[in-house]
Design a protein around this motif. Structure first.
Motif, PDB file in Angstrom:
ATOM      1  N   PHE A  74      64.537   2.893  -2.913  1.00  0.00           N
ATOM      2  CA  PHE A  74      64.705   3.345  -4.290  1.00  0.00           C
ATOM      3  C   PHE A  74      64.517   2.163  -5.233  1.00  0.00           C
ATOM      4  O   PHE A  74      65.061   1.088  -5.015  1.00  0.00           O
ATOM      5  N   THR A  75      63.740   2.370  -6.278  1.00  0.00           N
ATOM      6  CA  THR A  75      63.463   1.290  -7.219  1.00  0.00           C
ATOM      7  C   THR A  75      63.837   1.728  -8.633  1.00  0.00           C
ATOM      8  O   THR A  75      64.037   2.914  -8.901  1.00  0.00           O
ATOM      9  N   GLY A  76      63.916   0.759  -9.510  1.00  0.00           N
ATOM     10  CA  GLY A  76      64.085   1.076 -10.928  1.00  0.00           C
ATOM     11  C   GLY A  76      65.477   0.901 -11.491  1.00  0.00           C
ATOM     12  O   GLY A  76      65.729   1.273 -12.642  1.00  0.00           O
ATOM     13  N   ALA A  77      66.428   0.330 -10.728  1.00  0.00           N
ATOM     14  CA  ALA A  77      67.782   0.138 -11.253  1.00  0.00           C
ATOM     15  C   ALA A  77      67.768  -0.885 -12.394  1.00  0.00           C
ATOM     16  O   ALA A  77      67.156  -1.945 -12.285  1.00  0.00           O
ATOM     17  N   ARG A  78      68.409  -0.535 -13.491  1.00  0.00           N
ATOM     18  CA  ARG A  78      68.522  -1.393 -14.666  1.00  0.00           C
ATOM     19  C   ARG A  78      69.915  -1.218 -15.247  1.00  0.00           C
ATOM     20  O   ARG A  78      70.357  -0.083 -15.460  1.00  0.00           O
ATOM     21  N   ARG A  79      70.621  -2.304 -15.505  1.00  0.00           N
ATOM     22  CA  ARG A  79      71.986  -2.182 -16.018  1.00  0.00           C
ATOM     23  C   ARG A  79      72.044  -1.360 -17.299  1.00  0.00           C
ATOM     24  O   ARG A  79      72.951  -0.548 -17.488  1.00  0.00           O
ATOM     25  N   TRP A  80      71.082  -1.584 -18.198  1.00  0.00           N
ATOM     26  CA  TRP A  80      71.163  -0.922 -19.492  1.00  0.00           C
ATOM     27  C   TRP A  80      71.105   0.597 -19.379  1.00  0.00           C
ATOM     28  O   TRP A  80      71.605   1.306 -20.265  1.00  0.00           O
ATOM     29  N   LEU A  81      70.506   1.106 -18.302  1.00  0.00           N
ATOM     30  CA  LEU A  81      70.437   2.557 -18.129  1.00  0.00           C
ATOM     31  C   LEU A  81      71.819   3.187 -18.187  1.00  0.00           C
ATOM     32  O   LEU A  81      72.033   4.208 -18.850  1.00  0.00           O
ATOM     33  N   GLY A  99      58.197   0.961 -22.523  1.00  0.00           N
ATOM     34  CA  GLY A  99      57.023   0.802 -21.676  1.00  0.00           C
ATOM     35  C   GLY A  99      57.367   0.658 -20.208  1.00  0.00           C
ATOM     36  O   GLY A  99      56.597   0.060 -19.443  1.00  0.00           O
ATOM     37  N   GLN A 100      58.519   1.222 -19.807  1.00  0.00           N
ATOM     38  CA  GLN A 100      58.983   1.110 -18.432  1.00  0.00           C
ATOM     39  C   GLN A 100      58.884   2.455 -17.709  1.00  0.00           C
ATOM     40  O   GLN A 100      58.675   3.496 -18.331  1.00  0.00           O
ATOM     41  N   THR A 101      59.055   2.417 -16.399  1.00  0.00           N
ATOM     42  CA  THR A 101      59.023   3.645 -15.612  1.00  0.00           C
ATOM     43  C   THR A 101      60.291   4.456 -15.820  1.00  0.00           C
ATOM     44  O   THR A 101      61.352   3.897 -16.104  1.00  0.00           O
ATOM     45  N   ARG A 102      60.160   5.749 -15.672  1.00  0.00           N
ATOM     46  CA  ARG A 102      61.312   6.645 -15.759  1.00  0.00           C
ATOM     47  C   ARG A 102      62.210   6.440 -14.539  1.00  0.00           C
ATOM     48  O   ARG A 102      61.764   5.961 -13.506  1.00  0.00           O
TER      49      ARG A 102
END
Length: 224
Positions: A74-81, A99-102
């Motif tokens: 699994f990819t795409g973890a971001r704290r700000w989410l 401009g980032q992935t969903r």
């Protein structure tokens, strides 16, 4: 070496501990309780160290090793989410604006655990707590041959056999106890065993050597 491996499930965490020849399993509601017992090294099947855009070299390298089943990473973890949003739709609108992935629904629902681990690791920087991907461990145990999907009957049986070969003799009993008492699924228990093995006897990591650090100083490196 006292090692602990953790895998998350709907009600909390499966913890498998290795202390010499002794192997035990327990179930916990939060990460602090799961890691309350003394350990020399712990492994967790959750992202540790993230980037602002969700892109990590360790994820890309793990996917390459797991081909043709790279989607198991699994990819795409971001704290700000999860710091800024409680609704995945709004979070994805912001991701697109940047401009980032969903973020996938599956990853979104891991948010509470990702942030729980993130806070714990940052507060316990002196402790040896590493990110582990169980599928990389099973690939290692299977001699580098890709395994069937873990939820398939064939994949489940193979993972059980591999774990028994490396000393998890009580795995059948553990799987029954987990189903009856905790709500953890079979693959949660098997994954926690694999993570504990990597914590006890790490074979390698992606990337190798000194890892890149995220903005909070956490290493972005997956062990197996």
């Amino acid at each position: 070496m006292r090692a602990t491996g953790l895998d998350g499930f709907s009600r909390g965490w499966v913890a498998v501990s290795i202390d010499g020849d002794r192997r035990t399993i327990s179930f916990h509601t939060d990460i602090a309780d799961a890691l309350a017992r003394p350990f020399d090294r712990a492994g967790i099947d959750i992202p540790i160290g993230v980037t602002d855009d969700g892109e990590r070299a360790c994820d890309r390298l793990a996917r390459e090793r797991l081909r043709p089943h790279g989607s198991r990473v699994f990819t795409g973890a971001r704290r700000w989410l999860w710091e800024e949003f409680r609704d995945p739709g709004q979070a994805n609108e912001e991701a697109l604006r940047r401009g980032q992935t969903r973020v996938s629904r599956q990853l979104w629902h891991l948010g509470n655990k990702i942030m729980e681990v993130d806070a714990f690791v940052r507060a316990n920087a002196a402790r040896d707590i590493r990110e582990v991907h169980p599928e990389l461990v099973f690939l290692r145990l299977n001699g580098g041959t890709p395994l069937p999907r873990k939820k398939s009957e064939e994949g489940d049986a193979l993972r059980c056999r591999l774990l028994k070969r490396v000393g998890f003799r009580d795995i059948d009993r553990w799987l029954t106890e987990a189903r009856i008492g905790s709500g953890a699924k079979r693959d949660d228990v098997l994954d926690a065993c694999a993570v504990a093995l990597a914590a006890c006897e790490p074979c390698g990591s992606v990337p190798e050597g000194t890892p890149p650090l995220d903005a909070q100083g956490l290493p972005m490196q997956i062990w197996f």
